[in-house]
Design an enzyme around this catalytic site. Sequence first.
Site, PDB file in Angstrom:
ATOM      1  CG  HIS A 177      76.491 -12.423  89.547  1.00  0.00           C
ATOM      2  ND1 HIS A 177      77.200 -13.015  88.526  1.00  0.00           N
ATOM      3  CD2 HIS A 177      75.466 -13.264  89.823  1.00  0.00           C
ATOM      4  CE1 HIS A 177      76.627 -14.159  88.199  1.00  0.00           C
ATOM      5  NE2 HIS A 177      75.562 -14.328  88.951  1.00  0.00           N
ATOM      6  CE1 TYR A 207      84.012 -10.229  83.899  1.00  0.00           C
ATOM      7  CE2 TYR A 207      84.796  -9.572  81.733  1.00  0.00           C
ATOM      8  CZ  TYR A 207      83.820  -9.558  82.712  1.00  0.00           C
ATOM      9  OH  TYR A 207      82.649  -8.871  82.490  1.00  0.00           O
ATOM     10  N   PRO A 213      83.068  -5.305  74.510  1.00  0.00           N
ATOM     11  CG  PRO A 213      82.411  -7.406  73.751  1.00  0.00           C
ATOM     12  CD  PRO A 213      83.105  -6.165  73.315  1.00  0.00           C
ATOM     13  CE  LYS A 239      81.124  -0.254  83.162  1.00  0.00           C
ATOM     14  NZ  LYS A 239      80.206  -0.365  84.276  1.00  0.00           N
ATOM     15  CE1 TYR A 297      82.646  -6.466  84.776  1.00  0.00           C
ATOM     16  CE2 TYR A 297      80.646  -6.459  86.095  1.00  0.00           C
ATOM     17  CZ  TYR A 297      81.414  -7.013  85.090  1.00  0.00           C
ATOM     18  OH  TYR A 297      80.945  -8.096  84.389  1.00  0.00           O
TER      19      TYR A 297
HETATM   20  P1  RFL Z   1      71.026  -1.507  69.352  1.00  0.00           P
HETATM   21  O1  RFL Z   1      70.734  -2.575  70.336  1.00  0.00           O
HETATM   22  O2  RFL Z   1      72.011  -1.785  68.276  1.00  0.00           O
HETATM   23  O3  RFL Z   1      69.631  -1.086  68.701  1.00  0.00           O
HETATM   24  C1  RFL Z   1      69.538  -0.273  67.556  1.00  0.00           C
HETATM   25  C2  RFL Z   1      68.264  -0.636  66.817  1.00  0.00           C
HETATM   26  O4  RFL Z   1      68.089   0.222  65.686  1.00  0.00           O
HETATM   27  C3  RFL Z   1      67.652  -0.549  64.606  1.00  0.00           C
HETATM   28  N1  RFL Z   1      67.962   0.184  63.354  1.00  0.00           N
HETATM   29  C4  RFL Z   1      67.057   0.906  62.665  1.00  0.00           C
HETATM   30  N2  RFL Z   1      65.746   1.118  62.850  1.00  0.00           N
HETATM   31  C5  RFL Z   1      65.097   1.905  61.950  1.00  0.00           C
HETATM   32  N3  RFL Z   1      65.692   2.465  60.860  1.00  0.00           N
HETATM   33  C6  RFL Z   1      67.030   2.272  60.644  1.00  0.00           C
HETATM   34  N4  RFL Z   1      67.623   2.809  59.588  1.00  0.00           N
HETATM   35  C7  RFL Z   1      67.760   1.463  61.571  1.00  0.00           C
HETATM   36  N5  RFL Z   1      69.051   1.064  61.660  1.00  0.00           N
HETATM   37  C8  RFL Z   1      69.152   0.298  62.745  1.00  0.00           C
HETATM   38  C9  RFL Z   1      68.383  -1.873  64.761  1.00  0.00           C
HETATM   39  O5  RFL Z   1      67.770  -2.933  64.052  1.00  0.00           O
HETATM   40  C10 RFL Z   1      68.296  -2.054  66.286  1.00  0.00           C
HETATM   41  O6  RFL Z   1      67.128  -2.744  66.672  1.00  0.00           O
HETATM   42  O7  RFL Z   1      71.513  -0.151  70.070  1.00  0.00           O
HETATM   43  P2  RFL Z   1      71.135   0.473  71.505  1.00  0.00           P
HETATM   44  O8  RFL Z   1      69.653   0.513  71.690  1.00  0.00           O
HETATM   45  O9  RFL Z   1      71.923   1.706  71.592  1.00  0.00           O
HETATM   46  O10 RFL Z   1      71.665  -0.593  72.564  1.00  0.00           O
HETATM   47  C11 RFL Z   1      73.050  -0.839  72.711  1.00  0.00           C
HETATM   48  C12 RFL Z   1      73.298  -2.277  73.154  1.00  0.00           C
HETATM   49  O11 RFL Z   1      72.580  -3.163  72.318  1.00  0.00           O
HETATM   50  C13 RFL Z   1      74.787  -2.635  73.124  1.00  0.00           C
HETATM   51  O12 RFL Z   1      75.571  -1.547  73.581  1.00  0.00           O
HETATM   52  C14 RFL Z   1      75.108  -3.851  74.023  1.00  0.00           C
HETATM   53  O13 RFL Z   1      74.522  -5.014  73.523  1.00  0.00           O
HETATM   54  C15 RFL Z   1      76.628  -4.055  74.135  1.00  0.00           C
HETATM   55  N6  RFL Z   1      76.997  -5.274  74.873  1.00  0.00           N
HETATM   56  C16 RFL Z   1      76.972  -5.298  76.275  1.00  0.00           C
HETATM   57  N7  RFL Z   1      76.543  -4.224  76.962  1.00  0.00           N
HETATM   58  C17 RFL Z   1      76.448  -4.269  78.330  1.00  0.00           C
HETATM   59  O14 RFL Z   1      76.065  -3.256  78.941  1.00  0.00           O
HETATM   60  N8  RFL Z   1      76.756  -5.399  79.068  1.00  0.00           N
HETATM   61  C18 RFL Z   1      77.192  -6.530  78.432  1.00  0.00           C
HETATM   62  O15 RFL Z   1      77.393  -7.537  79.113  1.00  0.00           O
HETATM   63  C19 RFL Z   1      77.345  -6.503  76.996  1.00  0.00           C
HETATM   64  N9  RFL Z   1      77.766  -7.583  76.322  1.00  0.00           N
HETATM   65  C20 RFL Z   1      77.394  -6.417  74.203  1.00  0.00           C
HETATM   66  C21 RFL Z   1      77.782  -7.571  74.959  1.00  0.00           C
HETATM   67  C22 RFL Z   1      77.395  -6.465  72.808  1.00  0.00           C
HETATM   68  C23 RFL Z   1      77.798  -7.626  72.181  1.00  0.00           C
HETATM   69  N10 RFL Z   1      77.751  -7.613  70.768  1.00  0.00           N
HETATM   70  C24 RFL Z   1      77.171  -8.629  69.998  1.00  0.00           C
HETATM   71  C25 RFL Z   1      78.058  -6.374  70.056  1.00  0.00           C
HETATM   72  C26 RFL Z   1      78.190  -8.722  74.327  1.00  0.00           C
HETATM   73  C27 RFL Z   1      78.231  -8.750  72.951  1.00  0.00           C
HETATM   74  C28 RFL Z   1      78.739 -10.015  72.302  1.00  0.00           C
HETATM   75  C1  PHB Z   2      77.468 -11.530  78.675  1.00  0.00           C
HETATM   76  O1  PHB Z   2      76.915 -12.199  79.562  1.00  0.00           O
HETATM   77  O2  PHB Z   2      77.073 -11.581  77.493  1.00  0.00           O
HETATM   78  C2  PHB Z   2      78.603 -10.659  78.993  1.00  0.00           C
HETATM   79  C3  PHB Z   2      78.977 -10.498  80.323  1.00  0.00           C
HETATM   80  C4  PHB Z   2      80.062  -9.685  80.646  1.00  0.00           C
HETATM   81  C5  PHB Z   2      80.770  -9.055  79.645  1.00  0.00           C
HETATM   82  C6  PHB Z   2      80.384  -9.192  78.313  1.00  0.00           C
HETATM   83  C7  PHB Z   2      79.307 -10.012  77.986  1.00  0.00           C
HETATM   84  O3  PHB Z   2      81.835  -8.286  79.971  1.00  0.00           O
END
Ligand code: RFL
Ligand code: PHB
Length: 398
Positions: free
Chosen positions: A74, A206, A297, A301, A388
């Site tokens: 994109h 957005y 989110p 990032k 971004y």
């Molecule tokens: P994670 O993915 O939370 O993984 C951590 C892992 O550790 C496990 N765990 C354990 N394992 C062993 N022993 C224990 N005691 C443990 N405790 C926990 C967990 O089960 C898990 O598998 O962290 P990590 O690897 O640092 O990754 C971070 C990302 O997952 C997170 O920052 C992103 O998903 C945030 N996020 C977004 N980030 C982006 O860069 N672009 C996006 O578009 C974006 N959209 C989002 C998002 C997060 C969202 N939510 C649900 C919080 C959209 C949403 C809705």
């Molecule tokens: C997503 O596709 O889940 C998503 C995209 C952009 C954002 C947050 C989440 O800023």
Amino acid sequence: MRTRTQVGIVGAGPAGLLLSHLLALRGIDSVLIEIRSRAYCEARQRAGVLEDGSVALLREAGLAARLDRQGLEHGGIYLQFDGERHHIDFRELTRGRTVTVYAQTEVVKDLIARRLADGGDDAIEFSVTDTAVSSLDTDRPRLSYTDASGVRHEIDCDAIAGCDGFHGICRPAIPAGLQATWERGYPYSWLGILADVPPSTDELIYAHHPGGFALHSLRSPSVSRLYLQVDPDEDIANWPDDRIWAELSRRFELPGWTLHRGPVLDKSITPMRSFVSAPMRYGRLFLAGDAAHIVPPTGAKGLNLAFADVAVLAPALEALLHGDDKPAAAYSATCLQRVWRSTHFSWWMTTMLHHTPGADEMEAQLQLSQLRYVVGSTAAATSLAENYTGFAVPPAAS
Ligand code: RFL
Ligand code: PHB
């Protein structure tokens, strides 16, 4: 059972999985443990947008075969407010930089498949319980856990990487007096849906709206991902699919444009938080990703920060294992620069686009003024575009 490895990694999210691969590329052994099952990790709906630095890192690490086939590049986003939709053209503003839409579920599947193919079935231990880390201030930190068959393991390590997310056990293992934390909650949550319908837009929208923020994202040419700002304590039971679609249509409304509806495949509510914990190192424990910092989110990032942390950590651990502590000593400060930049950008996007419950009319006027400035000024649009699309990430092989 008492064993030994070079790096013990807690958590098979994006941070832990990519770290174990980057270490393997350097000939460094690791043991990766995860409390959830493989199926759970692969199905957890989260991020969707990769910065071009994250894509480059995955390519250099040999992990981008499917991403290159299925990822959707994109070149911008839309900002919608006051009844108009404006395009922010990243390519033009940042000399060709872009982002790639490729779901975190797919990133995680690719990383798990590769680690198991390279390291064998033992490379990742899923469904463990009672994880503990100890002796962190010695040069033999220990990782302990009980495996799925009930056997207790004690692993002597050279270093431990805490990649266990915001609710993990590694950050709390650092003595409280040695840690500073900064936290901000937001008075709203996101209700997110995954819908089996082609996206109604070519790039993410957005939307600022008096009724609250909305985001139209996507997962593929046939699957849409949409979010609505809702109250922080909202109950998902109050949101039958028809109500969600009606509210999305209202917030994205534009003459001549239609939001296509389809079956809802997944539905959840996520709270919003900014959180930073520093330093990201205590003795031989290194925190990476959500274990050390959380962003709302809105700036897309979180996943990118997790990748950038481990791109710095892998060479730092390699140097540490060869007796050079300098890169490891610089790890926290190096990462925190990017972390704070992303923390600010995510806070800025969030507060510019959401409606604060109970806020007076002045908030909306200030937000609209800022949005008009962003779409009307090349300087302001460039600032959004470069934040971004993200800043350079250390190469996989550095
Ligand atoms: P994670 O993915 O939370 O993984 C951590 C892992 O550790 C496990 N765990 C354990 N394992 C062993 N022993 C224990 N005691 C443990 N405790 C926990 C967990 O089960 C898990 O598998 O962290 P990590 O690897 O640092 O990754 C971070 C990302 O997952 C997170 O920052 C992103 O998903 C945030 N996020 C977004 N980030 C982006 O860069 N672009 C996006 O578009 C974006 N959209 C989002 C998002 C997060 C969202 N939510 C649900 C919080 C959209 C949403 C809705
Ligand atoms: C997503 O596709 O889940 C998503 C995209 C952009 C954002 C947050 C989440 O800023």
